[in-house]
Write a protein that holds these residues in place. Structure first.
Motif, PDB file in Angstrom:
ATOM      1  N   LEU A  48      59.044 -69.052 -12.428  1.00 34.43           N
ATOM      2  CA  LEU A  48      59.842 -69.614 -13.331  1.00 34.43           C
ATOM      3  C   LEU A  48      59.076 -68.590 -14.568  1.00 34.43           C
ATOM      4  O   LEU A  48      59.793 -68.232 -15.479  1.00 34.43           O
ATOM      5  N   CYS A  49      57.761 -68.310 -14.474  1.00 35.72           N
ATOM      6  CA  CYS A  49      57.170 -67.577 -15.470  1.00 35.72           C
ATOM      7  C   CYS A  49      57.707 -65.982 -15.314  1.00 35.72           C
ATOM      8  O   CYS A  49      57.982 -65.551 -16.260  1.00 35.72           O
ATOM      9  N   GLU A  50      57.963 -65.558 -13.844  1.00 37.79           N
ATOM     10  CA  GLU A  50      58.721 -64.246 -13.920  1.00 37.79           C
ATOM     11  C   GLU A  50      59.886 -64.163 -14.539  1.00 37.79           C
ATOM     12  O   GLU A  50      60.451 -63.247 -15.200  1.00 37.79           O
ATOM     13  N   ARG A 130      66.055 -75.215 -11.301  1.00 40.04           N
ATOM     14  CA  ARG A 130      65.103 -74.476 -10.280  1.00 40.04           C
ATOM     15  C   ARG A 130      65.730 -73.885  -9.147  1.00 40.04           C
ATOM     16  O   ARG A 130      65.368 -72.737  -8.840  1.00 40.04           O
ATOM     17  N   LYS A 131      66.698 -74.784  -8.641  1.00 36.40           N
ATOM     18  CA  LYS A 131      67.476 -74.041  -7.619  1.00 36.40           C
ATOM     19  C   LYS A 131      68.300 -72.883  -7.928  1.00 36.40           C
ATOM     20  O   LYS A 131      68.337 -72.079  -7.207  1.00 36.40           O
ATOM     21  N   GLN A 132      68.734 -73.036  -9.040  1.00 35.95           N
ATOM     22  CA  GLN A 132      69.669 -71.764  -9.489  1.00 35.95           C
ATOM     23  C   GLN A 132      68.900 -70.577  -9.605  1.00 35.95           C
ATOM     24  O   GLN A 132      69.279 -69.452  -9.467  1.00 35.95           O
ATOM     25  N   ARG A 134      66.057 -69.825  -8.261  1.00 34.95           N
ATOM     26  CA  ARG A 134      65.537 -69.397  -6.690  1.00 34.95           C
ATOM     27  C   ARG A 134      66.672 -68.587  -6.365  1.00 34.95           C
ATOM     28  O   ARG A 134      66.557 -67.621  -5.488  1.00 34.95           O
ATOM     29  N   ALA A 135      67.939 -69.238  -6.254  1.00 40.09           N
ATOM     30  CA  ALA A 135      69.053 -68.664  -5.893  1.00 40.09           C
ATOM     31  C   ALA A 135      69.732 -67.387  -6.252  1.00 40.09           C
ATOM     32  O   ALA A 135      69.948 -66.493  -5.703  1.00 40.09           O
ATOM     33  N   TYR A 136      69.586 -67.501  -7.800  1.00 38.63           N
ATOM     34  CA  TYR A 136      70.511 -66.230  -8.291  1.00 38.63           C
ATOM     35  C   TYR A 136      69.438 -65.527  -9.370  1.00 38.63           C
ATOM     36  O   TYR A 136      70.446 -64.766 -10.180  1.00 38.63           O
ATOM     37  N   GLY A 137      68.520 -65.822  -9.770  1.00 35.53           N
ATOM     38  CA  GLY A 137      67.661 -65.067 -10.632  1.00 35.53           C
ATOM     39  C   GLY A 137      68.275 -64.909 -12.123  1.00 35.53           C
ATOM     40  O   GLY A 137      68.850 -66.046 -12.475  1.00 35.53           O
ATOM     41  N   LEU A 138      68.191 -63.889 -12.713  1.00 31.44           N
ATOM     42  CA  LEU A 138      68.616 -63.796 -14.072  1.00 31.44           C
ATOM     43  C   LEU A 138      70.074 -64.110 -14.158  1.00 31.44           C
ATOM     44  O   LEU A 138      70.385 -64.507 -15.291  1.00 31.44           O
ATOM     45  N   ALA A 139      70.786 -63.839 -13.217  1.00 31.71           N
ATOM     46  CA  ALA A 139      72.347 -64.029 -13.226  1.00 31.71           C
ATOM     47  C   ALA A 139      72.459 -65.450 -13.859  1.00 31.71           C
ATOM     48  O   ALA A 139      73.423 -65.802 -14.284  1.00 31.71           O
ATOM     49  N   CYS A 140      71.638 -66.634 -13.382  1.00 26.00           N
ATOM     50  CA  CYS A 140      72.143 -67.930 -13.704  1.00 26.00           C
ATOM     51  C   CYS A 140      72.016 -67.931 -15.210  1.00 26.00           C
ATOM     52  O   CYS A 140      72.880 -68.762 -15.878  1.00 26.00           O
ATOM     53  N   PHE A 141      71.179 -67.497 -15.985  1.00 22.87           N
ATOM     54  CA  PHE A 141      71.219 -67.450 -17.362  1.00 22.87           C
ATOM     55  C   PHE A 141      72.625 -67.136 -18.009  1.00 22.87           C
ATOM     56  O   PHE A 141      72.970 -67.758 -19.078  1.00 22.87           O
ATOM     57  N   ARG A 142      73.397 -66.211 -17.380  1.00 16.19           N
ATOM     58  CA  ARG A 142      74.613 -65.594 -18.042  1.00 16.19           C
ATOM     59  C   ARG A 142      75.605 -67.222 -18.153  1.00 16.19           C
ATOM     60  O   ARG A 142      76.332 -67.308 -18.545  1.00 16.19           O
ATOM     61  N   ASN A 143      75.462 -67.746 -16.833  1.00 22.74           N
ATOM     62  CA  ASN A 143      76.087 -68.912 -16.571  1.00 22.74           C
ATOM     63  C   ASN A 143      75.892 -69.991 -17.558  1.00 22.74           C
ATOM     64  O   ASN A 143      76.743 -70.656 -18.220  1.00 22.74           O
ATOM     65  N   TRP A 144      74.386 -70.338 -17.905  1.00 27.11           N
ATOM     66  CA  TRP A 144      74.046 -71.095 -18.677  1.00 27.11           C
ATOM     67  C   TRP A 144      74.551 -70.906 -20.316  1.00 27.11           C
ATOM     68  O   TRP A 144      74.932 -71.718 -21.022  1.00 27.11           O
TER      69      TRP A 144
END
Length: 157
Positions: A48-50, A130-132, A134-144
């Motif tokens: 999460l820090c990274e 957490r799961k997102q 781990r699975a998608y890295g920075l890409a999940c932020f775009r979805n959020w």
């Protein structure tokens, strides 16, 4: 502002008081339920820090994201030790603030670690942060941010 923290002061990594209205304005917020005594938490917190550091330092302008840590540690000293050892430069609900019990109920926290991503009004975008990550890295932020109803300054480049 994220309404969920209205009327509650937050603290930064150094323990200094932070006004949530100013700190969380126009941001997607990850509410991180965790504790230093928990092995899965100690496993996920560095990741999460990274993620947080990459969003804050490696995007221009910095992404509209903030983490608020809600401690499940047994004491304030344990919380402070966990923050000093493993946490990023994010915010926390003070250990003594019993609002954490209300938050755990509101977001149905039955186990930790749990990263709940919320909109400005406190509505859940996902309770699987957490799961997102781990699975998608920075890409999940775009979805959020697409569903967050905030002014967007995050580039997908």
């Amino acid at each position: 502002m994220v309404d969920v923290f209205a009327g509650h002061m937050l603290v930064n990594r150094d323990g200094e008081a932070v006004d949530p209205e100013e700190a969380l304005k126009n941001k997607v917020v990850g509410i991180y339920f965790s504790g230093g005594w928990c092995p899965p938490c100690r496993d996920f917190t560095p990741r999460l820090c990274e993620f947080y550091t990459e969003l804050m330092l490696e995007t221009e302008p910095a992404a509209q994201f903030e983490i608020v840590f809600v401690s499940s540690d047994k004491s304030q000293a344990d919380m402070e030790s966990y923050i000093a050892a493993m946490h990023g430069d994010w915010l926390a609900l003070p250990w003594k603030d019993q609002y954490k019990t209300e938050l755990k109920k509101k977001y149905t926290i039955t186990a930790i670690p749990k990263l709940v991503i919320v909109k400005q009004n406190g509505d859940v975008i996902t309770d699987k942060g957490r799961k997102q990550i781990r699975a998608y890295g920075l890409a999940c932020f775009r979805n959020w941010i697409e569903v967050a109803d905030v002014f967007q300054n995050f580039s997908s480049e």
